[in-house]
Design a protein around this motif. Structure first.
Motif, PDB file in Angstrom:
ATOM      1  N   PRO A  39      12.197   8.750   6.646  1.00 16.36           N
ATOM      2  CA  PRO A  39      12.065   7.347   7.055  1.00 16.36           C
ATOM      3  C   PRO A  39      12.389   6.390   5.909  1.00 16.36           C
ATOM      4  N   ARG A  40      12.844   5.218   6.273  1.00 15.22           N
ATOM      5  CA  ARG A  40      13.151   4.193   5.272  1.00 15.22           C
ATOM      6  C   ARG A  40      11.904   3.845   4.464  1.00 15.22           C
ATOM      7  N   ARG A  41      10.783   3.748   5.166  1.00 13.81           N
ATOM      8  CA  ARG A  41       9.494   3.500   4.513  1.00 13.81           C
ATOM      9  C   ARG A  41       8.616   4.716   4.743  1.00 13.81           C
ATOM     10  N   ILE A  42       8.041   5.260   3.701  1.00  9.60           N
ATOM     11  CA  ILE A  42       7.141   6.399   3.835  1.00  9.60           C
ATOM     12  C   ILE A  42       5.938   5.957   4.648  1.00  9.60           C
ATOM     13  N   GLN A  43       5.559   6.765   5.625  1.00 12.06           N
ATOM     14  CA  GLN A  43       4.449   6.437   6.510  1.00 12.06           C
ATOM     15  C   GLN A  43       3.224   7.252   6.092  1.00 12.06           C
ATOM     16  N   ILE A  44       2.124   6.556   5.840  1.00  8.79           N
ATOM     17  CA  ILE A  44       0.883   7.187   5.391  1.00  8.79           C
ATOM     18  C   ILE A  44      -0.241   6.847   6.373  1.00  8.79           C
ATOM     19  N   ALA A  45      -0.881   7.893   6.910  1.00 10.84           N
ATOM     20  CA  ALA A  45      -2.024   7.710   7.810  1.00 10.84           C
ATOM     21  C   ALA A  45      -3.296   7.643   6.970  1.00 10.84           C
ATOM     22  N   VAL A  46      -4.086   6.610   7.205  1.00  9.84           N
ATOM     23  CA  VAL A  46      -5.309   6.373   6.445  1.00  9.84           C
ATOM     24  C   VAL A  46      -6.494   6.359   7.409  1.00  9.84           C
ATOM     25  N   PRO A  47      -7.536   7.193   7.185  1.00 10.56           N
ATOM     26  CA  PRO A  47      -8.681   7.222   8.105  1.00 10.56           C
ATOM     27  C   PRO A  47      -9.669   6.088   7.844  1.00 10.56           C
ATOM     28  N   ALA A  48      -9.133   4.907   7.741  1.00 14.58           N
ATOM     29  CA  ALA A  48      -9.919   3.696   7.480  1.00 14.58           C
ATOM     30  C   ALA A  48      -9.004   2.521   7.807  1.00 14.58           C
ATOM     31  N   ARG A  49      -9.476   1.332   7.518  1.00 12.26           N
ATOM     32  CA  ARG A  49      -8.563   0.194   7.667  1.00 12.26           C
ATOM     33  C   ARG A  49      -7.417   0.392   6.700  1.00 12.26           C
ATOM     34  N   ALA A  50      -6.222   0.228   7.195  1.00 12.16           N
ATOM     35  CA  ALA A  50      -5.042   0.455   6.365  1.00 12.16           C
ATOM     36  C   ALA A  50      -4.878  -0.662   5.356  1.00 12.16           C
ATOM     37  N   GLY A  51      -4.459  -0.266   4.175  1.00 14.69           N
ATOM     38  CA  GLY A  51      -4.148  -1.249   3.146  1.00 14.69           C
ATOM     39  C   GLY A  51      -2.861  -1.978   3.476  1.00 14.69           C
ATOM     40  N   ARG A  52      -2.506  -2.859   2.621  1.00 14.09           N
ATOM     41  CA  ARG A  52      -1.300  -3.651   2.826  1.00 14.09           C
ATOM     42  C   ARG A  52      -0.063  -2.793   2.560  1.00 14.09           C
ATOM     43  N   SER A  53       0.855  -2.779   3.508  1.00 11.83           N
ATOM     44  CA  SER A  53       2.092  -2.022   3.360  1.00 11.83           C
ATOM     45  C   SER A  53       3.002  -2.707   2.349  1.00 11.83           C
ATOM     46  N   THR A  54       3.933  -1.941   1.810  1.00 12.31           N
ATOM     47  CA  THR A  54       4.893  -2.452   0.838  1.00 12.31           C
ATOM     48  C   THR A  54       6.294  -2.212   1.394  1.00 12.31           C
ATOM     49  N   PRO A  55       7.314  -2.653   0.695  1.00 11.12           N
ATOM     50  CA  PRO A  55       8.675  -2.395   1.181  1.00 11.12           C
ATOM     51  C   PRO A  55       9.019  -0.898   1.280  1.00 11.12           C
ATOM     52  N   THR A  56       8.322  -0.034   0.537  1.00 11.96           N
ATOM     53  CA  THR A  56       8.636   1.390   0.568  1.00 11.96           C
ATOM     54  C   THR A  56       7.557   2.255   1.221  1.00 11.96           C
ATOM     55  N   VAL A  57       6.375   1.693   1.454  1.00 14.28           N
ATOM     56  CA  VAL A  57       5.267   2.465   2.029  1.00 14.28           C
ATOM     57  C   VAL A  57       4.644   1.684   3.187  1.00 14.28           C
ATOM     58  N   GLU A  58       4.495   2.363   4.319  1.00 12.88           N
ATOM     59  CA  GLU A  58       3.844   1.761   5.478  1.00 12.88           C
ATOM     60  C   GLU A  58       2.543   2.513   5.740  1.00 12.88           C
ATOM     61  N   PHE A  59       1.423   1.819   5.623  1.00 12.10           N
ATOM     62  CA  PHE A  59       0.121   2.429   5.876  1.00 12.10           C
ATOM     63  C   PHE A  59      -0.212   2.295   7.360  1.00 12.10           C
ATOM     64  N   GLU A  60      -0.622   3.401   7.977  1.00 13.54           N
ATOM     65  CA  GLU A  60      -0.994   3.437   9.390  1.00 13.54           C
ATOM     66  C   GLU A  60      -2.499   3.628   9.474  1.00 13.54           C
ATOM     67  N   SER A  61      -3.183   2.699  10.111  1.00 10.37           N
ATOM     68  CA  SER A  61      -4.631   2.797  10.243  1.00 10.37           C
ATOM     69  C   SER A  61      -5.014   3.863  11.268  1.00 10.37           C
ATOM     70  N   ARG A  62      -5.878   4.745  10.869  1.00 12.54           N
ATOM     71  CA  ARG A  62      -6.479   5.751  11.756  1.00 12.54           C
ATOM     72  C   ARG A  62      -7.990   5.644  11.591  1.00 12.54           C
ATOM     73  N   ALA A  63      -8.479   4.408  11.653  1.00 13.05           N
ATOM     74  CA  ALA A  63      -9.877   4.098  11.349  1.00 13.05           C
ATOM     75  C   ALA A  63     -10.874   4.876  12.205  1.00 13.05           C
ATOM     76  N   ALA A  64     -10.536   5.158  13.445  1.00 10.10           N
ATOM     77  CA  ALA A  64     -11.461   5.881  14.321  1.00 10.10           C
ATOM     78  C   ALA A  64     -11.464   7.388  14.046  1.00 10.10           C
ATOM     79  N   ARG A  65     -10.539   7.871  13.265  1.00  7.02           N
ATOM     80  CA  ARG A  65     -10.401   9.307  13.017  1.00  7.02           C
ATOM     81  C   ARG A  65     -11.110   9.694  11.718  1.00  7.02           C
TER      82      ARG A  65
END
Length: 168
Positions: A39-65
């Motif tokens: 992917p153009r931006r690396i996708q990271i699943a976070v088991p909490a509120r997702a932090g702020r994404s950057t041009p190269t990293v996209e944080f995905e919130s998985r807060a309920a998990r």
């Protein structure tokens, strides 16, 4: 010459909090060798509120998990749950994808007991697919412990498993 910089996804996971954090989407499929797509931006699943994404990293919130964090999942284990939740990220045939995932479970690269523990907070479709994967790998006891509701997952690949890989 000199030292190479750390891998972006490893750095992002460390910034996001470590345990229970791992790749999402195409990043997860790529890690598990189910896709050559990067992917153009690396996708990271976070088991909490997702932090702020950057041009190269996209944080995905998985807060309920929250089970991902409490079970102490590593990035490969998170990737398995992410792919089981969204099978469309795999480029391989359903049968080959299933063999790859089963191989990861049997290889020792992941800790099936932790996956089963974390599954309790995953969506029903993910729990059902993980349960079937563990059963296929000869781990029926763990499959039952994973909290599957017995719901049959719906997908374009709904009829694939060892005989028919039926959960794909």
């Amino acid at each position: 010459l000199g030292m190479s910089p750390p891998l972006t996804d490893a750095l992002a996971a460390e910034v996001a909090g470590g345990k229970g954090v791992g790749p999402a989407g195409l990043s997860a499929a790529n890690l598990l060798r189910l896709s050559t797509q990067v992917p153009r931006r690396i996708q990271i699943a976070v088991p909490a509120r997702a932090g702020r994404s950057t041009p190269t990293v996209e944080f995905e919130s998985r807060a309920a998990r929250t089970g991902r964090r409490s079970a102490g999942l590593d990035r490969t284990e998170v990737a398995i749950l992410e792919v089981l939740n969204d099978l469309s990220t795999s480029e391989l045939s359903p049968q080959e994808s299933w063999r790859q995932l089963r191989g990861a479970v049997l290889s020792g690269r992941v800790r099936p007991e932790r996956l089963a523990r974390a599954a309790k907070t995953e969506p029903a479709v993910t729990r059902a697919r993980l349960s079937e994967l563990l059963r296929d790998a000869g781990m029926a006891g763990l499959a039952a412990a994973g909290g599957s509701t017995g719901a049959r997952p719906r997908s374009r690949l709904a009829q694939v498993s060892p005989e028919s890989v039926r959960v794909w």
